[in-house]
Scaffold this motif. Structure first.
Motif: not given
Ligand code: SF4
Length: 376
Positions: A359-366
């Motif tokens: 989840m953190v990686q996804k949000r960071a990517a966004r």
């Protein structure tokens, strides 16, 4: 002659099918259970690794059911596997069993060695073309079992009703075993894939992708690993197991001999951490972890028996691999003392950690700028 053999994943399917086809009586020991384990533990040294105990328990159950011929696997190797067969034979004779043991040396002769082994058991009156045809058909049955199992791993975290995939999978072995001709095998293949594909799935499932690796037998045997694949699947994890019997056959019976094996790629990936083969699957555990990171996996579950010599080496090197590749690894050390509740608690914590990282990686990517400590 009444044949028995210990369990190793779906290995019983082509073996039983082969003996049935040739009219040789064959006793498949009951699926490994607590009873199998306690029999094995009772007659084994305490320190020996879990596969030795389980295999001995299987053989004892087969002999008790009336078998007089035991098939076993042996041969040279750096770990204990090399002398398992001789020790099993001696232990069973000391207990008073009268039987013959036929040992397949898995590192000698490749496909020809396997054909010779099968001819020894079936009888030398069988022609070579007939034996080679049987070996080919047995490998096709095994290939079908492995592709069904891979499909099961893909579907389980996506199923709408918990347990529907496992229900079909439980029947696969018997149905593939009963197919004695290429036409029958084709038919059963279509039926089983059809039944699996008819299972209703969650429309928006996005399972975690996890590598499942470690000592070959532990990864293969659902009783020894306490149904880990099922437990992970029910928690929304699609597992990718490194060890399948057909992969092992490809490596040892064909590709290794002509230098085309996947293990070359694995060895290369593991080489910064382990430069020589220490036997077992240690090299594969490390190499596959590096490769899985490059494939975008979310984590690794590594299983090993207590006192397993090669995997202890891998376990000690894992902290460096984890650090270099930022890959979460959960190592589970299995033996007869391990309780399922404790293992499930560790699995749940690990799945939670991987979900939060994702989840953190996804949000960071966004570009949302969410930190690791943020609430989901
Ligand atoms: S790889 Fe480990 S568990 Fe398997 S036989 Fe060798 S020492 Fe035992």
């Amino acid at each position: 002659m009444i044949v028995t053999f210990p369990h190793a994943g779906s290995g019983w399917v082509p073996l039983k099918s082969l003996f049935d086809k040739h009219g040789i009586q064959c006793i498949v020991p009951p699926k490994s259970s607590k009873q199998t384990l306690s029999l094995g533990v009772k007659h084994s040294p305490e320190w020996v690794c879990l596969p030795y105990k389980i295999l001995l328990g299987n053989m004892l159950e087969g002999l008790e059911l009336g078998a007089d011929t035991v098939l076993n696997i042996g041969g040279p190797g750096l770990c204990r596997l090399g002398y398992y067969a001789k020790l099993h034979e001696q232990a069973l004779r000391d207990m008073g069993y009268d039987f013959q043991m036929v040992i397949f040396n898995w590192q000698e002769g490749g496909i020809v060695g396997l054909a010779k082994f099968i001819r020894t058991v079936l009888g030398t009156d069988k022609s070579w073309p007939q034996i080679l045809g049987d070996v080919k058909f047995g490998l096709q049955q095994l290939l079908l079992m492995d592709s069904l199992e891979r499909h099961v791993h893909h579907l389980r975290p996506r199923e709408k009703t918990k347990g529907s995939v496992s229900k079909v999978w439980r029947d696969c072995g018997d149905r593939v075993c009963a197919a004695h001709s290429p036409q029958a095998l084709k038919k059963v293949r279509e039926e089983l894939f059809g039944e699996l594909d008819a299972i209703p799935l969650k429309p928006n499932a996005n399972p975690l992708q996890v590598g499942f690796l470690g000592e070959f037998f532990m990864a293969l045997d659902s009783f020894c690993n306490m149904d880990l694949e099922e437990e992970l699947g029910y928690r929304g994890v699609e597992i990718h197991r490194s060890a399948y019997l057909t992969d092992w056959c490809k490596v040892w019976l064909f590709f290794e001999a002509i230098g085309l094996s996947h293990s070359k790629k694995v060895k290369k990936a593991a080489s910064p951490y382990l430069s020589r083969d220490v036997s077992g699957d240690a090299m594969s555990s490390l190499g596959e972890t590096v490769l899985h990171k490059a494939e975008g996996f979310d984590g690794i579950v590594h299983v090993m028996p207590f006192t397993c010599m090669p995997e202890i080496i891998a376990q000690n090197i894992f902290p460096r691999v984890v650090k270099d590749h930022d890959m979460p690894v959960l190592t589970l050390i299995l033996d007869e003392q391990m309780g399922k509740a404790g293992m499930v608690t560790r699995l749940e914590a690990f799945v939670d950690l991987m979900s939060r990282r994702k989840m953190v990686q996804k949000r960071a990517a966004r570009g949302a700028g969410v930190g690791v400590g943020s609430r989901p």
